[in-house]
Design a protein around this motif. Structure first.
Motif, PDB file in Angstrom:
ATOM      1  N   GLY A   1     -37.818 -37.741 -20.570  1.00  0.00           N
ATOM      2  CA  GLY A   1     -38.601 -37.246 -21.700  1.00  0.00           C
ATOM      3  C   GLY A   1     -39.929 -37.933 -21.909  1.00  0.00           C
ATOM      4  O   GLY A   1     -40.658 -37.591 -22.843  1.00  0.00           O
ATOM      5  N   THR A   2     -40.271 -38.915 -21.064  1.00  0.00           N
ATOM      6  CA  THR A   2     -41.536 -39.632 -21.244  1.00  0.00           C
ATOM      7  C   THR A   2     -42.727 -38.943 -20.581  1.00  0.00           C
ATOM      8  O   THR A   2     -43.860 -39.392 -20.761  1.00  0.00           O
ATOM      9  CB  THR A   2     -41.435 -41.075 -20.715  1.00  0.00           C
TER      10      THR A   2
ATOM     11  N   ARG B   1     -36.245 -42.554 -12.940  1.00  0.00           N
ATOM     12  CA  ARG B   1     -35.914 -43.265 -14.181  1.00  0.00           C
ATOM     13  C   ARG B   1     -35.561 -44.724 -13.919  1.00  0.00           C
ATOM     14  O   ARG B   1     -35.442 -45.512 -14.854  1.00  0.00           O
ATOM     15  CB  ARG B   1     -34.732 -42.593 -14.876  1.00  0.00           C
TER      16      ARG B   1
ATOM     17  N   PHE C   1     -44.660 -45.024 -24.271  1.00  0.00           N
ATOM     18  CA  PHE C   1     -44.444 -44.128 -25.398  1.00  0.00           C
ATOM     19  C   PHE C   1     -45.778 -43.861 -26.090  1.00  0.00           C
ATOM     20  O   PHE C   1     -46.713 -44.670 -26.019  1.00  0.00           O
ATOM     21  CB  PHE C   1     -43.448 -44.739 -26.387  1.00  0.00           C
TER      22      PHE C   1
ATOM     23  N   CYS D   1     -40.033 -39.461 -34.031  1.00  0.00           N
ATOM     24  CA  CYS D   1     -39.692 -39.137 -32.639  1.00  0.00           C
ATOM     25  C   CYS D   1     -39.871 -40.343 -31.720  1.00  0.00           C
ATOM     26  O   CYS D   1     -39.603 -40.253 -30.516  1.00  0.00           O
ATOM     27  CB  CYS D   1     -40.552 -37.972 -32.141  1.00  0.00           C
ATOM     28  N   ARG D   2     -40.324 -41.454 -32.285  1.00  0.00           N
ATOM     29  CA  ARG D   2     -40.430 -42.738 -31.582  1.00  0.00           C
ATOM     30  C   ARG D   2     -41.322 -42.671 -30.332  1.00  0.00           C
ATOM     31  O   ARG D   2     -41.065 -43.371 -29.350  1.00  0.00           O
ATOM     32  CB  ARG D   2     -39.040 -43.259 -31.188  1.00  0.00           C
TER      33      ARG D   2
ATOM     34  N   LEU E   1     -41.661 -40.393 -28.098  1.00  0.00           N
ATOM     35  CA  LEU E   1     -41.104 -39.719 -26.919  1.00  0.00           C
ATOM     36  C   LEU E   1     -41.687 -38.309 -26.821  1.00  0.00           C
ATOM     37  O   LEU E   1     -41.388 -37.451 -27.651  1.00  0.00           O
ATOM     38  CB  LEU E   1     -39.580 -39.656 -27.036  1.00  0.00           C
TER      39      LEU E   1
ATOM     40  N   THR F   1     -32.641 -40.704 -34.765  1.00  0.00           N
ATOM     41  CA  THR F   1     -33.277 -41.803 -34.046  1.00  0.00           C
ATOM     42  C   THR F   1     -32.832 -43.155 -34.558  1.00  0.00           C
ATOM     43  O   THR F   1     -32.968 -44.163 -33.873  1.00  0.00           O
ATOM     44  CB  THR F   1     -34.812 -41.707 -34.148  1.00  0.00           C
TER      45      THR F   1
ATOM     46  N   CYS G   1     -32.974 -38.523 -27.206  1.00  0.00           N
ATOM     47  CA  CYS G   1     -33.584 -37.290 -26.704  1.00  0.00           C
ATOM     48  C   CYS G   1     -32.574 -36.144 -26.711  1.00  0.00           C
ATOM     49  O   CYS G   1     -32.894 -35.041 -27.132  1.00  0.00           O
ATOM     50  CB  CYS G   1     -34.127 -37.516 -25.294  1.00  0.00           C
TER      51      CYS G   1
END
Length: 286
Positions: free
Chosen positions: A32-33, A139, A158, A194-195, A197, A229, A236
């Motif tokens: 997701g990054t 990853r 991020f 959403c931190r 991401l 979160t 995610c």
């Protein structure tokens, strides 16, 4: 590519720069990054297209078949023909090697999960000492370090708060809320929750784009994301589940059919339509 302009420039510089020997550039980061998005933007960049005579893209994933990957690489190069489908793995590997050897190539190996995958395919990439490059996304740091030098490793980051808000805004483009300071305030809170991401922000932006532009609605979304979160280990996946929960009942049933296909499987529309039609007949008869 919100928030990743510098990353794009760095990867392009590494692809186009020294040394002339074959090098592996690894893009590392959690799911997701934006690894694939960054790699795709690099791969399609006009300067990269001009710089490399031969380009191919293949997705490895956790479970793979070497022969199928070879067929995919040849297809990406537009060199696949009917005869090759009947050839052995070694014959396909020889075709691929011969195509790469004379020119300057860029190969993208997306979603590599283990060092064995690199061992299975490294022999396919000749080193003609003319700046050949392999761009690998993973990853796992140990996979990146095994395949290439630490000097050619790019770690995803991020998004900062402003970048997250900018991406969220882009996903909600066309919504009439910017003239309401309260909505922008809660929108920024949603992006923060959403931190950083990118995938989570894109998913939430898609949800908000279909909801009413009221403070109460957005506040409810913000609270749900915050609870996820704050407690979930796999943030995610939990945020993606919000997107599924927002679907109407008829579309939820269609979405579940995606689960019967393997990862990265090419899903034909005609097959999905038949499945959908079959489920509707069953539901009516019951």
């Amino acid at each position: 590519m919100v928030g990743f302009d510098d990353d794009l420039i760095q990867i392009k510089d590494r692809l186009n720069g020294q040394p002339s020997k074959r090098e592996v550039i690894s893009i590392v980061g959690m799911g997701g990054t934006g690894k694939t998005t960054l790699a795709r933007n690099v791969y399609d960049d006009p300067l990269i297209v001009y710089h490399f005579h031969v380009r191919a893209w293949v997705t490895i994933s956790q479970e793979y078949c070497v022969r199928d990957i070879l067929l995919g690489l040849l297809d990406s190069l537009r060199k696949l023909n009917d005869k090759m489908h009947r050839e052995s793995e070694d014959e396909l590997a020889e075709h691929f090697y011969k195509i790469l050897r004379p020119g300057k190539y860029l190969i993208v190996m997306e979603d590599v999960w283990n060092t064995q995958a690199w061992d299975d395919f490294r022999r396919l990439f000749p080193d003609s000492n003319n700046g050949n490059r392999i761009l690998l996304t993973t990853r796992l740091m140990n996979v990146a370090l095994y395949a290439g030098s630490i000097n050619f490793l790019h770690q995803m980051h991020f998004l900062y708060d402003d970048e997250g808000w900018k991406l969220l805004f882009a996903e909600m483009f066309g919504k009439e809320y910017l003239y309401n300071p309260r909505l922008e305030e809660i929108g920024r809170e949603i992006a923060r929750n959403c931190r950083g991401l990118p995938l989570a922000i894109v998913v939430i932006g898609g949800i908000l784009s279909k909801l009413d532009c009221t403070y109460e609605v957005w506040e409810n979304v913000a609270e749900k994301i915050h609870s996820i979160t704050a407690t979930a280990a796999n943030r995610c996946s939990e945020i993606l589940s919000l997107s599924c929960n927002q679907l109407p009942l008829r579309l939820k049933a269609c979405f579940l059919y995606m689960g019967i296909f393997p990862e990265y499987y090419e899903i034909h529309v005609s097959k999905l339509i038949k499945l959908y039609m079959g489920s509707r007949k069953i539901s009516k008869s019951s």
